[in-house]
Design an enzyme around this catalytic site. Sequence first.
Site, short mmCIF file in Angstrom:
data_model
loop_
_atom_site.label_atom_id
_atom_site.label_comp_id
_atom_site.label_asym_id
_atom_site.label_seq_id
_atom_site.Cartn_x
_atom_site.Cartn_y
_atom_site.Cartn_z
N LYS A 11 0.81 -1.22 0.00
CA LYS A 11 0.00 0.00 0.00
C LYS A 11 0.86 1.29 0.00
CE LYS A 11 -4.03 -2.14 2.18
NZ LYS A 11 -5.13 -1.93 3.14
N TYR A 51 -12.33 -1.90 -4.19
CA TYR A 51 -12.87 -2.07 -2.84
C TYR A 51 -14.39 -1.94 -2.80
CZ TYR A 51 -8.29 -2.18 -0.49
OH TYR A 51 -7.04 -2.53 -0.03
N ASN A 114 -2.02 0.21 6.60
CA ASN A 114 -1.61 -1.08 7.17
C ASN A 114 -0.69 -1.89 6.24
OD1 ASN A 114 -3.57 -1.93 5.37
ND2 ASN A 114 -4.67 -3.22 6.82
N HIS A 117 -2.22 -5.40 1.54
CA HIS A 117 -3.52 -6.06 1.41
C HIS A 117 -3.27 -7.54 1.13
CE1 HIS A 117 -7.56 -7.00 -0.02
NE2 HIS A 117 -6.99 -7.61 -1.04
N GLU A 128 -9.52 -10.45 -7.52
CA GLU A 128 -8.59 -9.33 -7.33
C GLU A 128 -7.39 -9.45 -8.28
OE1 GLU A 128 -9.88 -8.72 -2.66
OE2 GLU A 128 -7.87 -9.48 -3.12
P1 CMP Z 1 -7.52 -4.46 3.39
O1 CMP Z 1 -7.11 -5.85 3.71
O2 CMP Z 1 -6.84 -3.81 2.25
O3 CMP Z 1 -9.12 -4.43 3.13
C1 CMP Z 1 -9.92 -3.30 3.40
C2 CMP Z 1 -9.16 -2.23 4.14
O4 CMP Z 1 -9.97 -1.28 4.79
C3 CMP Z 1 -8.36 -2.86 5.25
O5 CMP Z 1 -7.28 -3.58 4.69
C4 CMP Z 1 -8.00 -1.64 6.09
O6 CMP Z 1 -6.81 -1.01 5.65
C5 CMP Z 1 -9.17 -0.68 5.83
N1 CMP Z 1 -9.99 -0.46 7.03
C6 CMP Z 1 -10.19 0.71 7.64
N2 CMP Z 1 -11.00 0.57 8.70
C7 CMP Z 1 -11.33 -0.74 8.77
C8 CMP Z 1 -12.16 -1.52 9.65
N3 CMP Z 1 -12.79 -0.96 10.69
N4 CMP Z 1 -12.28 -2.85 9.42
C9 CMP Z 1 -11.65 -3.41 8.35
N5 CMP Z 1 -10.85 -2.73 7.49
C10 CMP Z 1 -10.69 -1.40 7.69
#
Ligand code: CMP
Length: 139
Positions: A11, A51, A114, A117, A128
């Site tokens: 990311k 998303y 974070n 993904h 994806e």
């Molecule tokens: P990712 O695995 O990329 O999938 C969706 C993303 O939404 C997740 O990682 C997080 O970076 C982001 N996100 C932000 N808030 C939340 C939440 N409360 N629960 C899950 N994903 C979140």
Amino acid sequence: MAGNRTFTMIKPDAVANGHIGNILSDIIAGGFKIVAMKYTHLNAETAGAFYAVHKERPFYGDLVEFMTSGPIVAAILEKDNAVEDFRTLIGATNPQEAAEGTIRAKYAKSIDANAVHGSDSDENAAIEGNFFFSQFERH
Ligand code: CMP
């Protein structure tokens, strides 16, 4: 039977902080083979479509904004039991809860930023991967 492919993105936070090399090293050391990889910059349309499954969630707007804030690296990875093993390697979505030594524990700052993904199912791994790499479409 579990599938042997998953999809990942490094990311914008991890790219901006110079962690591409370390994260790819961890992925390879974890036994994954990179079978497709692309460095790109998502726009609101592509990030929103990727998303779309989270469209109704309160964090959707921030997620799309963050994912368009800088370049990312998208990749298809191969390994037995790929989806589950990759989720173990990266750790919990919230880096505060990620196990020590996982990619998110080492390189992520917050639940939005974070670092990586990882697909959550074989079905989503295929969807994806196909989103970014049309040559991997199933016929
Ligand atoms: P990712 O695995 O990329 O999938 C969706 C993303 O939404 C997740 O990682 C997080 O970076 C982001 N996100 C932000 N808030 C939340 C939440 N409360 N629960 C899950 N994903 C979140």
